[in-house]
Scaffold this motif. Structure first.
Motif, PDB file in Angstrom:
ATOM      1  N   ARG A  56      49.433  33.384  32.244  1.00 13.34           N
ATOM      2  CA  ARG A  56      48.467  32.863  32.897  1.00 13.34           C
ATOM      3  C   ARG A  56      46.867  32.434  32.725  1.00 13.34           C
ATOM      4  O   ARG A  56      46.146  33.965  32.630  1.00 13.34           O
ATOM      5  N   GLU A  57      45.677  31.422  32.421  1.00 19.71           N
ATOM      6  CA  GLU A  57      44.555  31.411  31.918  1.00 19.71           C
ATOM      7  C   GLU A  57      43.813  31.615  33.316  1.00 19.71           C
ATOM      8  O   GLU A  57      44.451  31.300  34.756  1.00 19.71           O
ATOM      9  N   GLY A  58      42.522  31.421  33.647  1.00 19.13           N
ATOM     10  CA  GLY A  58      41.817  31.180  34.366  1.00 19.13           C
ATOM     11  C   GLY A  58      41.108  32.414  34.801  1.00 19.13           C
ATOM     12  O   GLY A  58      41.095  33.157  34.337  1.00 19.13           O
ATOM     13  N   ALA A  59      40.461  32.263  36.755  1.00 21.72           N
ATOM     14  CA  ALA A  59      40.239  33.618  37.171  1.00 21.72           C
ATOM     15  C   ALA A  59      40.963  34.434  37.247  1.00 21.72           C
ATOM     16  O   ALA A  59      42.334  33.829  37.965  1.00 21.72           O
ATOM     17  N   TYR A  60      41.134  35.225  37.465  1.00 21.98           N
ATOM     18  CA  TYR A  60      41.489  36.599  38.046  1.00 21.98           C
ATOM     19  C   TYR A  60      40.689  37.601  39.079  1.00 21.98           C
ATOM     20  O   TYR A  60      39.490  37.770  38.906  1.00 21.98           O
ATOM     21  N   VAL A  61      41.556  38.338  40.059  1.00 20.44           N
ATOM     22  CA  VAL A  61      40.460  37.983  41.338  1.00 20.44           C
ATOM     23  C   VAL A  61      41.654  40.104  41.728  1.00 20.44           C
ATOM     24  O   VAL A  61      42.461  40.172  41.334  1.00 20.44           O
ATOM     25  N   SER A  80      42.155  35.669  30.887  1.00 14.53           N
ATOM     26  CA  SER A  80      41.555  35.271  31.283  1.00 14.53           C
ATOM     27  C   SER A  80      40.282  34.478  31.654  1.00 14.53           C
ATOM     28  O   SER A  80      39.814  34.800  30.142  1.00 14.53           O
ATOM     29  N   GLU A  81      39.163  33.968  31.975  1.00 15.19           N
ATOM     30  CA  GLU A  81      37.872  33.357  31.674  1.00 15.19           C
ATOM     31  C   GLU A  81      36.758  33.845  32.554  1.00 15.19           C
ATOM     32  O   GLU A  81      36.040  33.741  31.615  1.00 15.19           O
ATOM     33  N   HIS A  82      37.151  34.602  33.561  1.00 13.88           N
ATOM     34  CA  HIS A  82      36.572  35.384  34.468  1.00 13.88           C
ATOM     35  C   HIS A  82      37.055  36.613  35.187  1.00 13.88           C
ATOM     36  O   HIS A  82      38.458  36.435  35.707  1.00 13.88           O
ATOM     37  N   VAL A  83      37.159  37.078  36.000  1.00 13.52           N
ATOM     38  CA  VAL A  83      37.488  38.314  36.227  1.00 13.52           C
ATOM     39  C   VAL A  83      36.428  38.554  37.532  1.00 13.52           C
ATOM     40  O   VAL A  83      35.213  39.176  37.359  1.00 13.52           O
ATOM     41  N   LEU A 110      32.508  40.212  37.273  1.00 12.26           N
ATOM     42  CA  LEU A 110      31.717  40.026  37.628  1.00 12.26           C
ATOM     43  C   LEU A 110      32.000  41.082  38.684  1.00 12.26           C
ATOM     44  O   LEU A 110      33.233  40.311  39.721  1.00 12.26           O
ATOM     45  N   ALA A 111      31.359  41.909  39.375  1.00 15.39           N
ATOM     46  CA  ALA A 111      31.752  42.608  40.511  1.00 15.39           C
ATOM     47  C   ALA A 111      30.747  42.127  41.280  1.00 15.39           C
ATOM     48  O   ALA A 111      29.249  41.898  41.541  1.00 15.39           O
ATOM     49  N   TYR A 112      31.280  42.435  43.284  1.00 12.40           N
ATOM     50  CA  TYR A 112      30.735  41.802  44.001  1.00 12.40           C
ATOM     51  C   TYR A 112      30.833  43.657  45.483  1.00 12.40           C
ATOM     52  O   TYR A 112      31.753  44.441  44.844  1.00 12.40           O
TER      53      TYR A 112
END
Length: 142
Positions: A56-61, A80-83, A110-112
């Motif tokens: 799966r392409e796209g954003a991963y969480v 992934s495009e972004h994690v 990106l860490a939150y």
């Protein structure tokens, strides 16, 4: 990042991912995860490989990002495009951020510092089913 902190190199599918190995007095969670890393593998490797196999392409969480094992796997081994990873505790989040930087993934991961009070609402797919028989988790190391 201090060069005095040893690093662990983990290889999967021909890709190396490195992690700090501070060898400090750690929580039971940290010891369990680092046991896998020190042995050269990822914690929950079968689960991560299954996710990778979906392609799966796209954003991963990654919620509960801890030191970044899953986030770094998604960034380096999945399409992934972004994690986006969420870790509320300052100490593991700091290590997560250093691991992201050491792997050259500052633009991809990106860490939150999200906490319960942040009330993060995430859209997720309901067609993913995980079978615990595929990966029994940390108990397999016993």
């Amino acid at each position: 990042m201090s060069s005095s902190v040893p690093r662990i190199g983990v290889h999967a599918h021909g890709v190396e991912v490195t992690f700090e190995d501070p060898q400090l007095d750690e929580s039971a969670d940290a010891k369990g995860i680092r046991t896998f890393l020190r042995a050269g593998g990822f914690y929950e490797a079968n689960f991560l490989d299954y996710i990778r196999s979906l392609g799966r392409e796209g954003a991963y969480v990654d919620v509960g990002g801890f030191i970044g094992t899953h986030a770094l796997y998604f960034a380096k081994l999945c399409p992934s495009e972004h994690v986006y990873t969420f870790e509320p505790r300052p100490r593991p989040r700091g290590e997560l951020e250093r691991n992201v930087a050491a792997n050259g993934l500052a633009l991809a991961v990106l860490a939150y510092a999200a906490t319960r009070e942040d009330a993060v609402l995430l859209h997720y797919s309901t067609d993913f089913v995980f079978d615990p028989a595929v990966d029994p988790g940390p108990m397999a190391a016993d």
